[in-house]
Design a protein around this motif. Structure first.
Motif, mmCIF file in Angstrom:
data_model
loop_
_atom_site.group_PDB
_atom_site.id
_atom_site.type_symbol
_atom_site.label_atom_id
_atom_site.label_comp_id
_atom_site.label_asym_id
_atom_site.label_seq_id
_atom_site.Cartn_x
_atom_site.Cartn_y
_atom_site.Cartn_z
ATOM 1 N N PHE A 55 67.428 -13.279 -18.464
ATOM 2 C CA PHE A 55 68.169 -14.226 -19.293
ATOM 3 C C PHE A 55 69.277 -13.439 -19.970
ATOM 4 C CE2 PHE A 55 64.082 -16.341 -18.840
ATOM 5 C CZ PHE A 55 64.482 -17.622 -18.476
ATOM 6 N N SER A 56 70.305 -14.124 -20.417
ATOM 7 C CA SER A 56 71.477 -13.423 -20.936
ATOM 8 C C SER A 56 71.194 -12.623 -22.201
ATOM 9 C CB SER A 56 72.630 -14.396 -21.172
ATOM 10 O OG SER A 56 72.237 -15.372 -22.116
ATOM 11 N N ALA A 57 70.355 -13.089 -23.092
ATOM 12 C CA ALA A 57 70.095 -12.360 -24.342
ATOM 13 C C ALA A 57 68.654 -12.584 -24.796
ATOM 14 C CB ALA A 57 71.073 -12.790 -25.430
ATOM 15 N N PRO A 58 67.681 -12.063 -24.050
ATOM 16 C CA PRO A 58 66.292 -12.299 -24.446
ATOM 17 C C PRO A 58 65.957 -11.563 -25.745
ATOM 18 C CG PRO A 58 66.368 -10.685 -22.704
ATOM 19 C CD PRO A 58 67.771 -11.193 -22.889
ATOM 20 N N VAL A 59 65.125 -12.180 -26.557
ATOM 21 C CA VAL A 59 64.673 -11.585 -27.804
ATOM 22 C C VAL A 59 63.541 -10.615 -27.498
ATOM 23 C CG1 VAL A 59 63.643 -12.098 -30.052
ATOM 24 C CG2 VAL A 59 65.308 -13.668 -29.051
ATOM 25 N N MET A 60 63.601 -9.420 -28.092
ATOM 26 C CA MET A 60 62.537 -8.442 -27.872
ATOM 27 C C MET A 60 61.278 -8.893 -28.612
ATOM 28 S SD MET A 60 63.784 -6.334 -25.769
ATOM 29 C CE MET A 60 62.605 -5.000 -25.745
ATOM 30 N N ARG A 61 60.139 -8.745 -27.965
ATOM 31 C CA ARG A 61 58.853 -9.108 -28.535
ATOM 32 C C ARG A 61 58.096 -7.823 -28.838
ATOM 33 N NH1 ARG A 61 56.027 -12.988 -24.634
ATOM 34 N NH2 ARG A 61 57.576 -14.403 -25.435
ATOM 35 N N PRO A 62 57.506 -7.704 -30.012
ATOM 36 C CA PRO A 62 56.773 -6.463 -30.304
ATOM 37 C C PRO A 62 55.566 -6.321 -29.384
ATOM 38 C CG PRO A 62 56.353 -8.095 -32.005
ATOM 39 C CD PRO A 62 57.402 -8.663 -31.081
#
Length: 124
Positions: A55-62
């Motif tokens: 995806f263009s800007a995936p959110v990092m998951r801890p």
């Protein structure tokens, strides 16, 4: 009722890098989804599948330490040693081998290019 896990899905930050990392898996299909501007690869692991998404800007998951959500993805291998040697030869850091105190089977952990914890579990 539930019979088996059909697939595990991963969202990566660099599709090409992650695809190369997981290339040892059998590619079933790969598609570019124009409406989402996203690549998706279906990879075979024995009787299960791994879905790899971009995806263009995936959110990092801890993922460390012991964060809620996916703890790790485990792969069964017949013999740890050659797999560890191959990973280390490719520059992948692998943790020391441990012994499962309940099954007496050997296992170890390493990370994919996005830091996702992966396990190799020796199941001869």
């Amino acid at each position: 009722m539930l019979n088996a896990i059909h697939h595990v899905a991963l969202i990566c930050t660099d599709y090409d890098r992650s695809r190369r990392f997981y290339v040892e898996l059998d590619l079933i299909r790969e598609v570019y989804r124009e409406e989402r501007q996203s690549w998706k690869a279906d990879l075979r692991i024995g009787s299960a599948q791994l879905e790899l998404f971009s995806f263009s800007a995936p959110v990092m998951r801890p993922s460390h330490p012991e964060a809620t959500g996916l703890r790790h993805l485990a792969f069964a291998v017949a013999n740890l040693d050659p797999v560890i040697m191959r990973l280390e030869a490719a520059g992948v850091a692998v943790e020391p081998v441990r012994i499962d105190p309940y099954t007496n089977q050997r296992f170890t952990f390493f990370s994919d290019p996005d830091g996702l914890p992966l396990e190799l579990y020796e199941a001869p």
